[in-house]
Each structure stands twice: as structure tokens, then as C-alpha cells.
Design a protein around this motif. Structure first.
Motif, PDB file in Angstrom:
ATOM      1  N   SER A  49      -1.615   1.599   2.751  1.00 43.79           N
ATOM      2  CA  SER A  49      -0.663   2.665   2.443  1.00 43.79           C
ATOM      3  C   SER A  49      -0.151   2.544   1.013  1.00 43.79           C
ATOM      4  N   PHE A  50       0.176   3.697   0.421  1.00 46.95           N
ATOM      5  CA  PHE A  50       0.782   3.729  -0.910  1.00 46.95           C
ATOM      6  C   PHE A  50       2.142   3.057  -0.939  1.00 46.95           C
ATOM      7  N   LYS A  51       2.765   2.871   0.214  1.00 42.87           N
ATOM      8  CA  LYS A  51       4.144   2.389   0.271  1.00 42.87           C
ATOM      9  C   LYS A  51       4.349   1.038  -0.414  1.00 42.87           C
ATOM     10  N   GLU A  52       3.294   0.245  -0.502  1.00 44.95           N
ATOM     11  CA  GLU A  52       3.512  -1.064  -1.108  1.00 44.95           C
ATOM     12  C   GLU A  52       3.731  -0.963  -2.618  1.00 44.95           C
ATOM     13  N   ARG A  53       3.386   0.164  -3.224  1.00 50.20           N
ATOM     14  CA  ARG A  53       3.668   0.350  -4.650  1.00 50.20           C
ATOM     15  C   ARG A  53       5.184   0.305  -4.912  1.00 50.20           C
ATOM     16  N   GLY A  54       5.909   1.140  -4.161  1.00 48.11           N
ATOM     17  CA  GLY A  54       7.354   1.170  -4.338  1.00 48.11           C
ATOM     18  C   GLY A  54       8.012  -0.123  -3.923  1.00 48.11           C
ATOM     19  N   ALA A  55       7.540  -0.710  -2.816  1.00 49.59           N
ATOM     20  CA  ALA A  55       8.115  -1.967  -2.336  1.00 49.59           C
ATOM     21  C   ALA A  55       7.937  -3.075  -3.360  1.00 49.59           C
ATOM     22  N   CYS A  56       6.744  -3.173  -3.922  1.00 49.76           N
ATOM     23  CA  CYS A  56       6.472  -4.211  -4.917  1.00 49.76           C
ATOM     24  C   CYS A  56       7.342  -4.018  -6.152  1.00 49.76           C
ATOM     25  N   ASN A  57       7.461  -2.779  -6.620  1.00 51.66           N
ATOM     26  CA  ASN A  57       8.267  -2.503  -7.805  1.00 51.66           C
ATOM     27  C   ASN A  57       9.738  -2.839  -7.573  1.00 51.66           C
ATOM     28  N   LYS A  58      10.233  -2.521  -6.376  1.00 57.99           N
ATOM     29  CA  LYS A  58      11.634  -2.803  -6.047  1.00 57.99           C
ATOM     30  C   LYS A  58      11.902  -4.312  -5.956  1.00 57.99           C
ATOM     31  N   LEU A  59      11.075  -5.010  -5.189  1.00 59.86           N
ATOM     32  CA  LEU A  59      11.308  -6.437  -4.971  1.00 59.86           C
ATOM     33  C   LEU A  59      11.136  -7.245  -6.254  1.00 59.86           C
ATOM     34  N   ALA A  60      10.232  -6.794  -7.117  1.00 63.06           N
ATOM     35  CA  ALA A  60       9.993  -7.516  -8.368  1.00 63.06           C
ATOM     36  C   ALA A  60      11.194  -7.455  -9.306  1.00 63.06           C
ATOM     37  N   GLN A  61      12.100  -6.502  -9.068  1.00 62.59           N
ATOM     38  CA  GLN A  61      13.266  -6.347  -9.945  1.00 62.59           C
ATOM     39  C   GLN A  61      14.552  -6.927  -9.359  1.00 62.59           C
TER      40      GLN A  61
END
Length: 399
Positions: A49-61
Motif C-alpha cells: 500500500s501507498f500508506k507507508e510513504r506517509g507513515a515513513c515520512n511522519k515517523l522519520a521526523q
């Protein structure tokens, strides 16, 4: 307001952690749809799913202190997997609240990434309320599935990849739940190519963002095959982005989505869930809207319950006439069934099921109704099979 710089920065953070998925033309689907279709295979992500793009960006910050506290999220599955996977990768504690109706394939995959799973409520809104309670009780960072700037920016990286791979695209069609994906995609795409059209798609049973965008008040249902976009309340950030960048919103029904799932599986040999098939469903439902255009479709996810998939495939075969149910009337004497099956065999059809009906019929007592479920090559083959049965002296019809 999320802009192109935020999305480009997200793309840098995602390098090496999220797959740059292919975006390629489907010649067969293009011929059927009457436009040039390019498929963005986000169902090929590690969590499908595309959802891991947003999750990764959020958690990385997250700050060091926020990371030590851990995170909590609510999701029907794909956001859950994205948060759980990247939390595990970054060494963060993750608690995921999921509605009770969530397909087990998504629940088990999320649990497999080491997250604590809490099944609560029958809707995303009930799961959201419980997740916020847990965030306060356990001092966890709440990671919203769509109404968060970092999440939206991460999802917007899909558009960067699509326009880099296929610069000539003039239309993007995106499934819409809370609006995080289309908000990020539209912000990026319109900044890079202002004349490009961005069209959102929702299911008729969950038209929350459609209502907000079109100023309508269509009623909301209780369930849908596209549970990934079954969002009752659209986001605030995302509504602003949609009103600024999105050109149109369309609605599709359950049958449209089922047909799109089967088409992608049958013609493209790719598996998508209901939400992932919604863009193709919209194009197939309203071909005049997209005729002659170069259209990019985001196949957002591939996490579909196997039992649901089996039902969708069978129903698709029925719609295509490749699985048919026939009623044949015959004398209830030895050899009748053998003669009927011989006719079916000679006509080139394959029998799946046979049912004799003696009691619940208006036929004379010495007669029987025989129901056959047969595999065929399509509607013309069904017609030929009925003609063969008639020629052999049997009264028959398709049920």
C-alpha cells in the motif's frame, strides 16, 4: 499549506526506505477504456500500500523524546501496516487500533510487524476515538492516517514519481477516503503541471469527501468492499487541499469496484483491494469523461481478504457469462441426467454443480428440474448451450 518543497523533502527522506513503484501503460485496458491508461503499482510496496510513504515520512521526523514515548494509530489496515512496519524498522513502540470489521489479512500482517493490536468499534470513527483515548492514557504520539501534513507530504511523492516516469500525463485519478493521498498528489502535480486534471473517486456508500467537495448531502452506508476508503469524516487539511487543487469528484458503486478488481486480475495479472480498484472503476463507469486522455491511475493497495477475493472473482465470472446457472426440465427416469450432461459436454461447457429439484416444482410428478452451474466461454457460449439443449428436446433457460 503543504507545497511542492515539503513533498520533495519527503521524497528525500523516503529514499532507500520506500519503493519507487513502476508506472506503466496498460495497452489492453486502454483499448477497453478508450483512453491511454498508465497504472501506478503502489500495491507492490512492501506493505502492499501507498500508506507507508506517509507513515515513513511522519515517523522519520519525530523527535527523540516523541520516539521514546511510542506511537498509536487507527486504521482499517493499510495505514496500520505502514506505521507498524516503519515503527519496527526505527525501533519505536506502536499500538494500532483497528475496527472489528477489518479483514484478518490486514490484522495479521500488522501484528506481524510487532505492533500491539487493539480491535475496537465497528467504524473508523469509533476506532479513532479509542486511539485518541489511548494516546492520552499512555502518552503515545497519535499518527493520523490522513489529516497530518507530514502524512500528506509523504503520500504526495506518488505524483513526483508518476510525472517523472510519464511526463505526458494530463489526468490523474485517485481513490479518496480522508483525502491524504489525493491532497498530496494534487498539490505536487498541480505545482509541476498546472494544466493537469486531478479527479477523486469515492464509493457511493461512503461519500463524505464527495459531499464536502460538491456541497451535497448523500447518505452514508455501513459497509463497502472498499473498506480502505470507508471514511465517514474527511480531514480538515485535506479538504483545503482538495478545494484548491482537485478538479472533480466521481462516485462508484460496489459492482463497479468488483468489476475493476476482476479486470486487473484477469488482464494485468495484478491483485488490488477495493480501494485500489476504485480509480479504474471510475474510468470504466464514465468513459466519456476520460476519452482520448492520458490518464494515470493509482493502484493504492493490494491487501484483500482471500475469501472476499474468491467471492469477487466468482461474481465477476457470472457477470461475464463465464459462469452460468441453467434450469433444464426432463423426465425423472434413469439416464436422463447422463443424456443432459452429454449435450453440455458436446457443447464445450464444463459442469460445476448439479441439483435435482423434485419437491419444489410445478412440473408433473414424473418430471424433474435439474439446475446446472456451468463454466462457459462467455455470453455467446451460454446462448449456444441453451440452443443445443433445446435441439436435444429439453426445455431449458438461464436463471
Amino acid at each position: 499549506m503543504i507545497g511542492l518543497p515539503d513533498i520533495r523533502a519527503a521524497a528525500v527522506r523516503l529514499q532507500g526506505h520506500v519503493m519507487a513503484t513502476p508506472c506503466v501503460e496498460s495497452r489492453t485496458l486502454s483499448e477497453i477504456a478508450g483512453c491511454q491508461l498508465f497504472l501506478k503499482f503502489e500495491n507492490l510496496q512492501f506493505t502492499a500500500s501507498f500508506k507507508e510513504r506517509g507513515a515513513c515520512n511522519k515517523l522519520a521526523q519525530l523527535s527523540k523524546e516523541e520516539g521514546q514515548r511510542g506511537v498509536v494509530a487507527m486504521s482499517a489496515g493499510n495505514h496500520a501496516q505502514g506505521v507498524a512496519y516503519h515503527a519496527q524498522r526505527l525501533g519505536l513502540r506502536a499500538v494500532i487500533v483497528m475496527p472489528r470489521f477489518t479483514p484478518m489479512v490486514k490484522v495479521e500482517r500488522t501484528r506481524g510487524f510487532g505492533a500491539e493490536i487493539v480491535l475496537h468499534g465497528d467504524t473508523l470513527e469509533e476506532a479513532r476515538s479509542h486511539a485518541l483515548e489511548l494516546a492520552e492514557q499512555r502518552q503515545l504520539m497519535f499518527v493520523h492516517p490522513y489529516d497530518d501534513e507530514a502524512i500528506i507530504a509523504g503520500q504526495g511523492t506518488v505524483a513526483l514519481e508518476m510525472l517523472e516516469a510519464v511526463p505526458q500525463l494530463d489526468t490523474l485519478v485517485v481513490a479518496v477516503g480522508g483525502g491524504g493521498l489525493i491532497g498530496g498528489i494534487a498539490a505536487a502535480a498541480k505545482s509541476l503541471k498546472p494544466g493537469l486534471q486531478v479527479v477523486g473517486v469515492q464509493t457511493l456508500r461512503f461519500p463524505g469527501m464527495y459531499n464536502a467537495f460538491k456541497q451535497q448531502s448523500l447518505p452514508q452506508g455501513e459497509s463497502t468492499i472498499a473498506e480502505g476508503i470507508a471514511v465517514g469524516r474527511p480531514g480538515q487539511f485535506t479538504q483545503v487541499l482538495m478545494k484548491r487543487y482537485v478538479d472533480d469528484m466521481l462516485l462508484v458503486d460496489e459492482g463497479d469496484i468488483e468489476q475493476a478488481i476482476v479486470l486487473l486480475l484477469d488482464l494485468e495479472k495484478t491483485l488490488v483491494e477495493g480501494a485500489g480498484a476504485a480509480p479504474l472503476a471510475a474510468v470504466m463507469k464514465e468513459p466519456a469523461r476520460f476519452a482520448g486522455r492520458k490518464v494515470g491511475l493509482v493502484l493504492g493497495g493490494g491487501n484483500i481478504d482471500p475469501m472476499l477475493l474468491a467471492a469477487v472473482i466468482q461474481r465477476g465470472m457470472v457477470r461475464a457469462g463465464r459462469l452460468a446457472r441453467l434450469r433444464v426440465c426432463a423426465r425423472d427416469v434413469p439416464g436422463s441426467l447422463a443424456r443432459i450432461t452429454a449435450v453440455v459436454s458436446q457443447a464445450g461447457a464444463n459442469i460445476d454443480e448439479v441439483h435435482h429439484q423434485r419437491a419444489f416444482t410445478l412440473l408433473a410428478a414424473q418430471n424433474v428440474e435439474i439446475e446446472l452451474v456451468v463454466q462457459t466461454r462467455g455470453r455467446d457460449h451460454v446462448k449456444a448451450l441453451l440452443e443445443a439443449l433445446t435441439a436435444a428436446g429439453y426445455e431449458s433457460k438461464e436463471l
